[in-house]
Design a protein around this motif. Structure first.
Motif, PDB file in Angstrom:
ATOM      1  N   MET A  74       0.866  -1.173   0.000  1.00  0.00           N
ATOM      2  CA  MET A  74       0.000   0.000   0.000  1.00  0.00           C
ATOM      3  C   MET A  74       0.906   1.227   0.000  1.00  0.00           C
ATOM      4  O   MET A  74       1.574   1.501   1.002  1.00  0.00           O
ATOM      5  N   ARG A  75       1.015   1.872  -1.114  1.00  0.00           N
ATOM      6  CA  ARG A  75       1.929   3.011  -1.247  1.00  0.00           C
ATOM      7  C   ARG A  75       1.148   4.315  -1.132  1.00  0.00           C
ATOM      8  O   ARG A  75       0.215   4.549  -1.921  1.00  0.00           O
ATOM      9  N   PRO A  76       1.520   5.184  -0.200  1.00  0.00           N
ATOM     10  CA  PRO A  76       0.797   6.451  -0.073  1.00  0.00           C
ATOM     11  C   PRO A  76       1.111   7.398  -1.228  1.00  0.00           C
ATOM     12  O   PRO A  76       2.251   7.479  -1.673  1.00  0.00           O
ATOM     13  N   MET A  77       0.097   8.074  -1.706  1.00  0.00           N
ATOM     14  CA  MET A  77       0.256   9.063  -2.780  1.00  0.00           C
ATOM     15  C   MET A  77      -0.521  10.310  -2.361  1.00  0.00           C
ATOM     16  O   MET A  77      -1.410  10.246  -1.530  1.00  0.00           O
ATOM     17  N   ARG A  78      -0.171  11.454  -2.959  1.00  0.00           N
ATOM     18  CA  ARG A  78      -0.961  12.662  -2.705  1.00  0.00           C
ATOM     19  C   ARG A  78      -1.229  13.354  -4.034  1.00  0.00           C
ATOM     20  O   ARG A  78      -0.443  13.225  -4.981  1.00  0.00           O
ATOM     21  N   THR A  79      -2.332  14.090  -4.087  1.00  0.00           N
ATOM     22  CA  THR A  79      -2.684  14.761  -5.351  1.00  0.00           C
ATOM     23  C   THR A  79      -1.750  15.944  -5.577  1.00  0.00           C
ATOM     24  O   THR A  79      -1.473  16.712  -4.655  1.00  0.00           O
ATOM     25  N   ALA A  80      -1.297  16.092  -6.819  1.00  0.00           N
ATOM     26  CA  ALA A  80      -0.462  17.233  -7.176  1.00  0.00           C
ATOM     27  C   ALA A  80      -1.210  18.154  -8.136  1.00  0.00           C
ATOM     28  O   ALA A  80      -1.023  19.364  -8.099  1.00  0.00           O
ATOM     29  N   THR A  81      -2.039  17.593  -8.997  1.00  0.00           N
ATOM     30  CA  THR A  81      -2.768  18.391  -9.993  1.00  0.00           C
ATOM     31  C   THR A  81      -4.122  17.746 -10.250  1.00  0.00           C
ATOM     32  O   THR A  81      -4.215  16.519 -10.320  1.00  0.00           O
ATOM     33  N   VAL A  82      -5.159  18.573 -10.399  1.00  0.00           N
ATOM     34  CA  VAL A  82      -6.475  18.080 -10.830  1.00  0.00           C
ATOM     35  C   VAL A  82      -6.967  19.001 -11.938  1.00  0.00           C
ATOM     36  O   VAL A  82      -7.037  20.212 -11.752  1.00  0.00           O
ATOM     37  N   LEU A  83      -7.272  18.417 -13.079  1.00  0.00           N
ATOM     38  CA  LEU A  83      -7.793  19.185 -14.219  1.00  0.00           C
ATOM     39  C   LEU A  83      -9.067  18.516 -14.703  1.00  0.00           C
ATOM     40  O   LEU A  83      -9.253  17.314 -14.532  1.00  0.00           O
ATOM     41  N   THR A  84      -9.916  19.290 -15.336  1.00  0.00           N
ATOM     42  CA  THR A  84     -11.062  18.692 -16.035  1.00  0.00           C
ATOM     43  C   THR A  84     -11.086  19.262 -17.448  1.00  0.00           C
ATOM     44  O   THR A  84     -10.339  20.192 -17.744  1.00  0.00           O
ATOM     45  N   ASP A  85     -11.930  18.712 -18.310  1.00  0.00           N
ATOM     46  CA  ASP A  85     -12.086  19.328 -19.632  1.00  0.00           C
ATOM     47  C   ASP A  85     -13.572  19.429 -19.975  1.00  0.00           C
ATOM     48  O   ASP A  85     -14.429  19.000 -19.208  1.00  0.00           O
ATOM     49  N   ASP A  86     -13.848  20.000 -21.156  1.00  0.00           N
ATOM     50  CA  ASP A  86     -15.242  20.243 -21.537  1.00  0.00           C
ATOM     51  C   ASP A  86     -16.019  18.951 -21.770  1.00  0.00           C
ATOM     52  O   ASP A  86     -17.241  18.960 -21.843  1.00  0.00           O
ATOM     53  N   ASP A  87     -15.315  17.823 -21.949  1.00  0.00           N
ATOM     54  CA  ASP A  87     -15.990  16.560 -22.242  1.00  0.00           C
ATOM     55  C   ASP A  87     -16.252  15.731 -20.987  1.00  0.00           C
ATOM     56  O   ASP A  87     -16.698  14.580 -21.092  1.00  0.00           O
ATOM     57  N   GLY A  88     -15.908  16.274 -19.824  1.00  0.00           N
ATOM     58  CA  GLY A  88     -16.215  15.561 -18.581  1.00  0.00           C
ATOM     59  C   GLY A  88     -15.118  14.640 -18.106  1.00  0.00           C
ATOM     60  O   GLY A  88     -15.323  13.853 -17.174  1.00  0.00           O
ATOM     61  N   PHE A  89     -13.947  14.679 -18.743  1.00  0.00           N
ATOM     62  CA  PHE A  89     -12.814  13.868 -18.274  1.00  0.00           C
ATOM     63  C   PHE A  89     -12.172  14.559 -17.067  1.00  0.00           C
ATOM     64  O   PHE A  89     -12.200  15.788 -16.963  1.00  0.00           O
ATOM     65  N   VAL A  90     -11.604  13.774 -16.181  1.00  0.00           N
ATOM     66  CA  VAL A  90     -10.882  14.328 -15.032  1.00  0.00           C
ATOM     67  C   VAL A  90      -9.447  13.802 -15.095  1.00  0.00           C
ATOM     68  O   VAL A  90      -9.220  12.603 -15.277  1.00  0.00           O
ATOM     69  N   TYR A  91      -8.504  14.717 -14.977  1.00  0.00           N
ATOM     70  CA  TYR A  91      -7.078  14.373 -15.087  1.00  0.00           C
ATOM     71  C   TYR A  91      -6.424  14.628 -13.746  1.00  0.00           C
ATOM     72  O   TYR A  91      -6.400  15.768 -13.276  1.00  0.00           O
ATOM     73  N   THR A  92      -5.925  13.583 -13.132  1.00  0.00           N
ATOM     74  CA  THR A  92      -5.273  13.755 -11.834  1.00  0.00           C
ATOM     75  C   THR A  92      -3.807  13.352 -11.947  1.00  0.00           C
ATOM     76  O   THR A  92      -3.453  12.445 -12.701  1.00  0.00           O
ATOM     77  N   ARG A  93      -3.001  14.057 -11.196  1.00  0.00           N
ATOM     78  CA  ARG A  93      -1.571  13.718 -11.111  1.00  0.00           C
ATOM     79  C   ARG A  93      -1.289  13.445  -9.647  1.00  0.00           C
ATOM     80  O   ARG A  93      -1.553  14.291  -8.790  1.00  0.00           O
ATOM     81  N   TRP A  94      -0.811  12.257  -9.379  1.00  0.00           N
ATOM     82  CA  TRP A  94      -0.542  11.815  -8.007  1.00  0.00           C
ATOM     83  C   TRP A  94       0.948  11.603  -7.850  1.00  0.00           C
ATOM     84  O   TRP A  94       1.573  10.963  -8.705  1.00  0.00           O
ATOM     85  N   VAL A  95       1.520  12.128  -6.764  1.00  0.00           N
ATOM     86  CA  VAL A  95       2.961  11.923  -6.516  1.00  0.00           C
ATOM     87  C   VAL A  95       3.137  11.178  -5.190  1.00  0.00           C
ATOM     88  O   VAL A  95       2.199  11.093  -4.389  1.00  0.00           O
ATOM     89  N   ARG A  96       4.329  10.675  -4.981  1.00  0.00           N
ATOM     90  CA  ARG A  96       4.625   9.927  -3.755  1.00  0.00           C
ATOM     91  C   ARG A  96       4.180  10.697  -2.523  1.00  0.00           C
ATOM     92  O   ARG A  96       4.469  11.880  -2.394  1.00  0.00           O
ATOM     93  N   GLY A  97       3.521   9.996  -1.604  1.00  0.00           N
ATOM     94  CA  GLY A  97       3.112  10.627  -0.352  1.00  0.00           C
ATOM     95  C   GLY A  97       4.086  10.278   0.749  1.00  0.00           C
ATOM     96  O   GLY A  97       5.239   9.927   0.488  1.00  0.00           O
ATOM     97  N   GLY A  98       3.604  10.319   1.994  1.00  0.00           N
ATOM     98  CA  GLY A  98       4.506  10.131   3.131  1.00  0.00           C
ATOM     99  C   GLY A  98       4.640   8.703   3.586  1.00  0.00           C
ATOM    100  O   GLY A  98       5.435   7.935   3.065  1.00  0.00           O
ATOM    101  N   GLN A  99       3.765   8.316   4.529  1.00  0.00           N
ATOM    102  CA  GLN A  99       3.950   7.032   5.203  1.00  0.00           C
ATOM    103  C   GLN A  99       3.635   5.850   4.296  1.00  0.00           C
ATOM    104  O   GLN A  99       2.732   5.897   3.482  1.00  0.00           O
ATOM    105  N   ASP A 100       4.403   4.803   4.481  1.00  0.00           N
ATOM    106  CA  ASP A 100       4.286   3.632   3.622  1.00  0.00           C
ATOM    107  C   ASP A 100       3.839   2.415   4.415  1.00  0.00           C
ATOM    108  O   ASP A 100       4.401   2.131   5.447  1.00  0.00           O
TER     109      ASP A 100
END
Ligand SMILES: NC(=O)c1ccc[n+]([C@@H]2O[C@H](COP(=O)([O-])OP(=O)(O)OC[C@H]3O[C@@H](n4cnc5c(N)ncnc54)[C@H](OP(=O)(O)O)[C@@H]3O)[C@@H](O)[C@H]2O)c1
Length: 266
Positions: free
Chosen positions: A235-261
């Motif tokens: 179970m690897r912790p991650m945190r959100t770095a970026t959240v984008l959406t577009d006109d077609d309803g897609f959601v784009y998330t960028r997750w980077v390494r988080g803290g505790q493992d």
């Protein structure tokens, strides 16, 4: 504590080149693209598209889940990468070709002292890739395999001029794969799947970032999710770095390494 995440709207009105460069700026590699910054190990980013209910394919391929925005993200991420790493099954199923130079990113890549296009690294333990698969003989493609890959296939590939790099004895060891990338100067690694390869990278704790497009569809069926590895339960912790959406309803998330493992490898 909850936060109302205000998503950034990607406006589709701007011209394509500036939109792609804007997108690339939302997906920066770290200034020193190694992981951790003090070691020569490359920074490994993965990119996937998934349906809302977690399916990674529809009708056996990812294409139906995509859209223009997702294809733009795919292109921008390639524009930033030193190497595209992909499992043999995905490469063949999706008809992968050698990435070609993208004029939109020429200047950016020159400034970053990168080659005109990313290299292609195909992972295969059994060398099951058909011999007539076009990228095999491209000088910018390498096949990352293991010493005990079937001898006849090794010979056939060597005779064809394929660049084979051994990354282990019986298996393709992801840690050695990372070392090979570093040796070749590939510090910005873009893994485009599939789920088996991604699962093995998660198990080896080599994933620094996940760029995940959520496609506005429900799929059901028996499609895989974006990662699997039956041998482990990490179970690897991650945190959100970026959240984008577009006109077609897609959601784009960028997750980077988080803290505790929570690492509970069986
Ligand atoms: N939605 C998306 O974003 C997305 C992205 C990528 C792929 N996909 C879909 O995923 C499916 C393919 O995924 P998959 O999970 O079956 O295969 P995969 O991860 O693409 O490839 C697995 C293959 O990679 C090779 N391999 C070598 N070393 C490995 C290692 N250390 N760990 C894991 N694999 C290693 C093996 O090849 P050999 O058998 O040759 O030894 C293995 O069979 C396709 O249907 C594709 O369309 C979807």
């Amino acid at each position: 504590m909850f936060h109302l995440q205000k998503a950034t709207q990607v406006t589709s009105g701007s011209d394509e080149a500036s939109m792609l460069r804007w997108l690339a700026a939302q997906y920066p590699y770290p200034p020193v693209p190694t992981s951790p910054p003090c070691l020569p190990r490359p920074y490994i980013r993965a990119n996937f598209v998934s349906s809302v209910d977690g399916a990674v394919t529809h009708d056996g391929k990812s294409g139906d889940l995509g859209g223009p925005g997702d294809r733009a993200v795919f292109r921008a991420l390639r524009g930033l990468a030193d190497v595209v790493m992909v499992g043999a099954r995905t490469a063949v199923a999706e008809g992968y070709r050698q990435p070609s130079p993208d004029a939109v990113f020429t200047e950016l890549r020159t400034q970053a002292e990168q080659t005109p296009a990313p290299a292609l690294a195909l992972l295969s333990r059994t060398l099951s890739i058909p011999a007539d698969y076009p990228p095999l003989t491209n000088p910018d493609t390498v096949v990352l395999t293991c010493r005990n890959a079937p001898e006849d296939q090794r010979r056939a590939f060597t005779d064809l001029g394929v660049t084979l790099v051994d990354c282990g004895e019986e298996e393709v060891d992801p840690t050695i794969v990372a070392d090979v990338c570093a040796e070749r100067g590939w510090r910005r690694v873009l893994c485009e799947g599939g789920p088996t390869l991604f699962g093995s990278l998660i198990t080896a704790d080599l994933v620094d970032e996940l760029c995940l497009t959520t496609s506005p569809h429900l799929v059901a069926g028996n499609a895989s999710r974006i990662a699997h590895d039956l041998a482990t339960n990490v179970m690897r912790p991650m945190r959100t770095a970026t959240v984008l959406t577009d006109d077609d309803g897609f959601v784009y998330t960028r997750w980077v390494r988080g803290g505790q493992d929570l690492d509970t490898v069986h």
